[in-house]
Write a protein that holds these residues in place. Structure first.
Motif, PDB file in Angstrom:
ATOM      1  N   ALA A   1       0.492  -1.383   0.136  1.00 41.25           N
ATOM      2  CA  ALA A   1      -0.464  -0.116   0.095  1.00 41.25           C
ATOM      3  C   ALA A   1       0.804   1.171  -0.130  1.00 41.25           C
ATOM      4  CB  ALA A   1      -1.108  -0.209   1.063  1.00 41.25           C
ATOM      5  N   ALA A   2       0.792   2.235  -0.749  1.00 41.84           N
ATOM      6  CA  ALA A   2       0.967   3.757  -0.377  1.00 41.84           C
ATOM      7  C   ALA A   2      -0.084   4.472   0.010  1.00 41.84           C
ATOM      8  CB  ALA A   2       1.450   3.736  -2.290  1.00 41.84           C
ATOM      9  N   ARG A   3       0.710   5.520   0.654  1.00 48.42           N
ATOM     10  CA  ARG A   3      -0.804   6.507   1.618  1.00 48.42           C
ATOM     11  C   ARG A   3      -0.076   7.811   0.720  1.00 48.42           C
ATOM     12  NH1 ARG A   3      -0.882   9.168   7.802  1.00 48.42           N
ATOM     13  NH2 ARG A   3      -2.294  10.578   6.723  1.00 48.42           N
TER      14      ARG A   3
ATOM     15  N   VAL B   1      -5.334   5.626   0.335  1.00 50.41           N
ATOM     16  CA  VAL B   1      -4.121   5.079   0.481  1.00 50.41           C
ATOM     17  C   VAL B   1      -4.127   4.085  -0.781  1.00 50.41           C
ATOM     18  CG1 VAL B   1      -3.883   2.367   1.646  1.00 50.41           C
ATOM     19  CG2 VAL B   1      -4.019   4.379   3.420  1.00 50.41           C
ATOM     20  N   ILE B   2      -3.664   3.708  -1.520  1.00 48.18           N
ATOM     21  CA  ILE B   2      -3.647   3.171  -2.985  1.00 48.18           C
ATOM     22  C   ILE B   2      -2.973   1.367  -2.899  1.00 48.18           C
ATOM     23  CG2 ILE B   2      -4.070   5.148  -3.970  1.00 48.18           C
ATOM     24  CD1 ILE B   2      -0.829   4.623  -5.475  1.00 48.18           C
ATOM     25  N   PHE B   3      -3.642   0.911  -4.368  1.00 45.06           N
ATOM     26  CA  PHE B   3      -3.307  -0.329  -4.170  1.00 45.06           C
ATOM     27  C   PHE B   3      -2.830  -0.440  -5.592  1.00 45.06           C
ATOM     28  CE2 PHE B   3      -5.539  -0.863   0.012  1.00 45.06           C
ATOM     29  CZ  PHE B   3      -4.577  -1.482   0.814  1.00 45.06           C
TER      30      PHE B   3
ATOM     31  N   PRO C   1       3.567   8.773   5.407  1.00 44.90           N
ATOM     32  CA  PRO C   1       4.153   7.839   6.337  1.00 44.90           C
ATOM     33  C   PRO C   1       2.783   6.869   6.252  1.00 44.90           C
ATOM     34  CG  PRO C   1       5.089   9.691   7.207  1.00 44.90           C
ATOM     35  CD  PRO C   1       3.762  10.328   6.167  1.00 44.90           C
ATOM     36  N   LEU C   2       3.089   5.642   6.412  1.00 46.81           N
ATOM     37  CA  LEU C   2       2.056   4.367   6.281  1.00 46.81           C
ATOM     38  C   LEU C   2       2.167   3.504   7.628  1.00 46.81           C
ATOM     39  CD1 LEU C   2      -0.646   3.656   5.130  1.00 46.81           C
ATOM     40  CD2 LEU C   2       0.654   1.431   4.041  1.00 46.81           C
TER      41      LEU C   2
ATOM     42  N   HIS D   1      -7.883   2.469   9.660  1.00 47.90           N
ATOM     43  CA  HIS D   1      -8.527   2.309   8.669  1.00 47.90           C
ATOM     44  C   HIS D   1      -8.384   0.903   8.295  1.00 47.90           C
ATOM     45  CE1 HIS D   1      -6.916   6.398   9.329  1.00 47.90           C
ATOM     46  NE2 HIS D   1      -7.758   7.045   8.528  1.00 47.90           N
ATOM     47  N   PHE D   2      -8.270  -0.400   8.670  1.00 45.67           N
ATOM     48  CA  PHE D   2      -8.155  -1.344   8.123  1.00 45.67           C
ATOM     49  C   PHE D   2      -9.088  -1.473   7.850  1.00 45.67           C
ATOM     50  CE2 PHE D   2      -8.103  -5.937   8.751  1.00 45.67           C
ATOM     51  CZ  PHE D   2      -6.635  -6.211   8.537  1.00 45.67           C
TER      52      PHE D   2
END
Length: 159
Positions: free
Chosen positions: A14-16, A70-72, A109-110, A118-119
């Motif tokens: 993931a990237a925030r 948050v992207i995947f 930051p993640l 945010h799970f």
């Protein structure tokens, strides 16, 4: 398990990001986006830039934009995805042109605290990401055949 999925998120799945979007149909859209990217690169507060350009986006965009995301992999524009995963934390991108506009992103930051709060949303998006990634792998081997049943499509408005 929640613990193992959290590790997956924290180890690069993931990237925030936050994103500043200038709609493609806005006046001087590309120049505006380049100006915003330059200001971000010079260290101007990114959240303030998002706020400054939000009204322009709201007036011109036809779709919702999640500014804090948050992207995947597999769920967003390919160049935006690649850039988000290549950026270092706190780094901003240049202008990324998408079908709907010009985007500048900043990577945030993640950490475990963020993932924990945010799970559920992250889990759902991650599962979608896995599905789209698998579909992309399979799409070359798929064949679409038309038959008489689908030769005509009619749309009706339901009130």
């Amino acid at each position: 398990s929640r613990e193992s999925l959290t590790k997956v998120f924290l180890n690069g799945a993931a990237a925030r990001i936050k994103q500043l979007v200038i709609p493609i149909n806005a006046d001087n859209a590309e120049k505006t986006a380049n100006d915003a990217a330059s200001r971000a690169a010079e260290g101007e507060n990114f959240e303030n830039l998002i706020e400054e350009y939000r009204e322009l986006r709201m007036q011109n965009a036809s779709e919702y934009v999640n500014e804090n995301a948050v992207i995947f992999r597999g769920l967003v524009h390919k160049e935006l995805e690649e850039t988000a995963f290549e950026l270092e934390t706190e780094q901003t991108s240049g202008v990324i042109k998408t079908d709907s506009g010009y985007v500048v992103i900043k990577k945030y930051p993640l950490d475990e605290e963020f993932v924990s709060s945010h799970f559920d949303e992250m889990k759902e998006n991650y599962m979608q990401s896995l599905m789209y990634t698998e579909l992309e792998k399979e799409k070359e081997s798929l064949e679409i055949k038309k038959n008489g049943d689908f030769s005509k499509l009619e749309l009706y408005k339901i009130d």
